[in-house]
Design a protein around this motif. Sequence first.
Motif, short mmCIF file in Angstrom:
data_model
loop_
_atom_site.label_atom_id
_atom_site.label_comp_id
_atom_site.label_asym_id
_atom_site.label_seq_id
_atom_site.Cartn_x
_atom_site.Cartn_y
_atom_site.Cartn_z
N THR A 355 -0.81 -1.41 -4.44
CA THR A 355 0.21 -1.36 -5.47
C THR A 355 0.80 -2.77 -5.61
O THR A 355 1.12 -3.41 -4.62
N SER B 152 0.40 -1.45 1.93
CA SER B 152 -0.67 -2.27 2.52
C SER B 152 -0.08 -3.33 3.43
O SER B 152 -0.61 -3.60 4.52
N ASP B 273 0.54 6.07 9.37
CA ASP B 273 0.60 5.67 7.98
C ASP B 273 1.03 6.88 7.15
O ASP B 273 0.22 7.73 6.79
C1 PLP Z 1 -2.09 6.45 2.92
C2 PLP Z 1 -1.82 5.16 2.22
N1 PLP Z 1 -1.51 4.08 2.94
C3 PLP Z 1 -1.27 2.88 2.37
C4 PLP Z 1 -1.35 2.74 1.01
C5 PLP Z 1 -1.10 1.39 0.40
O1 PLP Z 1 0.15 1.37 -0.23
P1 PLP Z 1 0.47 0.26 -1.33
O2 PLP Z 1 -0.28 0.64 -2.54
O3 PLP Z 1 1.94 0.35 -1.50
O4 PLP Z 1 0.04 -1.05 -0.78
C6 PLP Z 1 -1.68 3.83 0.21
C7 PLP Z 1 -1.78 3.68 -1.24
O5 PLP Z 1 -2.18 4.56 -1.95
C8 PLP Z 1 -1.92 5.08 0.83
O6 PLP Z 1 -2.24 6.15 0.11
#
Ligand code: PLP
Lengths: 495, 495
Positions: A355, B152, B273
């Motif tokens: 994101t 992320s 996570d």
């Molecule tokens: C389980 C999970 N962890 C981490 C992320 C990464 O998040 P971001 O998009 O905010 O970097 C996602 C994104 O879809 C996710 O579904």
Amino acid sequence: MSQPARLTALPAPVRDPFAVRWPLASTVSDRERGPLPHGSPGAVLRRTAEVLGEPRIPSTGVGESAALDLIAGLLDEHGIDLSHPHAAAHLQPPVLQVAVDADALASASNASMDTYDSGPATLAIEQWVVRALASLAGFGPQADGVLTPGGSISNLLAILIARDSAAAAAGIDVRRHGLQGFDRPVVFCSELAHFSVQRACAALGLGEQAAITIPSDFDFRLRVDVLAEELAKPGRTPVAVIATAGTTDFGSVDPIAPIAALARQYGAWLHVDAAYGFGALFSERLAPLLADVPLADSVTLDLHKIGWQPAATSVLLVADRSRFAAFDRSVDYLNPADDIDSGLDGLLGRSLQTTRRPDAVKVATTLTAYGRAGLGTMVDTCHELAHAAAARVVADSNLELLAPVTLTTVLFRVAGQGLDATGLDALQGEVRRRLLTSGRVLIGRTKLPARGGRPAAVALKLTLLNPNATATDIEDLLDQVVATGLDVLTGEGAA
Amino acid sequence: MSQPARLTALPAPVRDPFAVRWPLASTVSDRERGPLPHGSPGAVLRRTAEVLGEPRIPSTGVGESAALDLIAGLLDEHGIDLSHPHAAAHLQPPVLQVAVDADALASASNASMDTYDSGPATLAIEQWVVRALASLAGFGPQADGVLTPGGSISNLLAILIARDSAAAAAGIDVRRHGLQGFDRPVVFCSELAHFSVQRACAALGLGEQAAITIPSDFDFRLRVDVLAEELAKPGRTPVAVIATAGTTDFGSVDPIAPIAALARQYGAWLHVDAAYGFGALFSERLAPLLADVPLADSVTLDLHKIGWQPAATSVLLVADRSRFAAFDRSVDYLNPADDIDSGLDGLLGRSLQTTRRPDAVKVATTLTAYGRAGLGTMVDTCHELAHAAAARVVADSNLELLAPVTLTTVLFRVAGQGLDATGLDALQGEVRRRLLTSGRVLIGRTKLPARGGRPAAVALKLTLLNPNATATDIEDLLDQVVATGLDVLTGEGAA
Ligand SMILES: Cc1ncc(COP(=O)(O)O)c(C=O)c1O
Ligand SMILES: Cc1ncc(COP(=O)(O)O)c(C=O)c1O
């Protein structure tokens, strides 16, 4: 508090006569109060925490408008007012109202930069922004870029690309196999480079010791002779050389052309950290300082420094877009091959984020609203303010100028007749803290590097980024610095 | 386009009868149009780029309101409308208007989290937010956290802390000296863990191969038996085990308690996570899914997924705040020792960022405005929508349900009598692309992992995060999916 006599008059106001007051945003309603809340940090944070109450999510809410009132009230009473003319501490400008409005559009859309279908229009907007900035920097059509969450992250991404490409040249696929076997990778930067270089080296697994710092000269610029000696030393793999174009405290610009020549000679990536200095390109007058930027392989620039954008608005430019391949990734749920073949691509492969907020929306709006001339006038105004402040410092026997003005910072200290080096250092720290807790004046501090026998010394710093501030405002500010210095020296009004 | 008969009626509307329509933001004025612009990606991006013109900063600006009109017009015409009930692709929700308003306050203040004097009030606000969230998760008073630019990056920071602490246990100071000599550090995660784990391993110098992926069971949960076997293998240093609480596509929650026991046994860091799943804690009904989260050493949560906040609103929680020491740093111009002694501290030592936007402002406002009950109702509504959609899929012979509903996603595919696996996969991709380019329906896709002899298969995905969408809206959406599937199968209306 004793009022010192004004020792010198400043030159006539520096404001461009054609410019009205720049429309800057603020969340503080009481313009008289000063840039910070009054009180010790502990007391201010305690008062804020008391209003918020126990850190527990309430079971039922109070509704939108009561909640907004509560939080807006905290920002008003205990927050910072960067639009105040006495806010002059950090590379943290007041922001243009139009950028705030556009940023709210970005929030409302909640578009994301990773795929086409997470927000089409913003993909094209970011591309326009990075290409327009690359072109301002003098890069050719192969250049490209990405918006990142800050200059520190832009620097990290640049060093990551450099690390992986130097490793690849040594036959090591860091991305898959890690750093094992990569022989003492190092990066070179000035002792005045931003500490995010060391932080990035630590994060990237190189270790802080991989950042070899090169002394700076009397103009606070990296010493090319020492860089040449260091690069010639055997037993290390030079991954990158980092030139700072606008050091955080001094605004000094490292000699990019000879650094570029050395980097090329040793096969190292040249990264230019222009987080602060890039904004000089908006000004006809200051742009020549950055004329050699197109020699870089990558550039960090922060429009949340010179650029009057809300954070974060950092950009990593690369001279050759194919270098972004370091971040390529195919993901079943985001960019499977058959979708890519059908043109359904996004910008996932530009950074470590998935994101990614469309920070380019506010930049595109601001560049369109003000053009280079508008932003250039703002830069020139702040630059002239810095010169005016320096002149005022020089003419005041209570103050001592410690560095020439390059961009918009002024390094100085309060004179303390008869104090030794330690006493002088303590004086500066105390003056600044008293001003901060008074809430009326917000200035910065740093350390002047040791020079020709003189030890390192604490310096006070003005970072002038408010184009609505006048020479009179800065004169008032310096009057308060001097008065506070005298108070400290005479033991009056201790905190 | 042929209209297929509706094969089943949905249960009565699932909306909480007491809830009015949730006030969501949008930058698209024409609610009839659909969630995406009509047209191929290439055509849409070209039209946007044409309006922006040559990527050059104009020499003079057009003024604030003309610039805002231009950019707002692009978002309206060629942007995404996540508040549209047929937007159901990604973990990218429509956002609450109150969060947008509060985020604009954050922009206007331009406060930063690194030092006290870059924005006092927001330090206390962030502390309140992270402690309130830690308490919702069930952590004790030692827990703390930091807001980051995305899930992320939160995952990366967690793995960085784990890496450095495992190395320290092996007598290696990674921060200073790098990874040299650290013997095959590895992290373990489910094959369904988010790819940011691999990306983080690559960035941190461990290499993607350091991420050992464990197969998932028939419920899409990490197989603890296989994890135990893998951990027992010699010749590697287990740095961290990552449990996903809410996998991106399936919403499945790995069995945290037995994973925690194994991690403890092998001295590895346990990171959960919960980027997607954390929001389940707002709901009384779904909260039990996350009951074991307090066993974790760190947790990623994204309120820009379930939480209806604009990106980025990610949080990294740590069970023990002293673990943030990995990011400690003393900087002359930001936090010199004498200032720290006087209480002038900030949150520089919580992440790799220097300037850090006060993303907590919108969170504090939203939590105060809606309380746990308000957000819980939104979660429950989306969860029920998912069940309703799954029931509709099951009852429709043109569709095939591919996974049970855990949170708010529905995995299914269009049935294609007589098609082989390749043909079926191609069918799903084509259906989704046609819907996307029509602009009327925005759904996701992913890959179903291979299971008991059946090869991996392309799946369509609904990610239901719009609490204003009704069962009827989802029925309409699925009608369009079925109709498009029939079009593709009969060769009608090809793109
Ligand atoms: C389980 C999970 N962890 C981490 C992320 C990464 O998040 P971001 O998009 O905010 O970097 C996602 C994104 O879809 C996710 O579904
Ligand atoms: C030269 C330089 N580079 C990088 C940075 C880091 O930028 P940010 O605070 O956006 O992370 C700064 C911040 O002051 C800086 O002055």
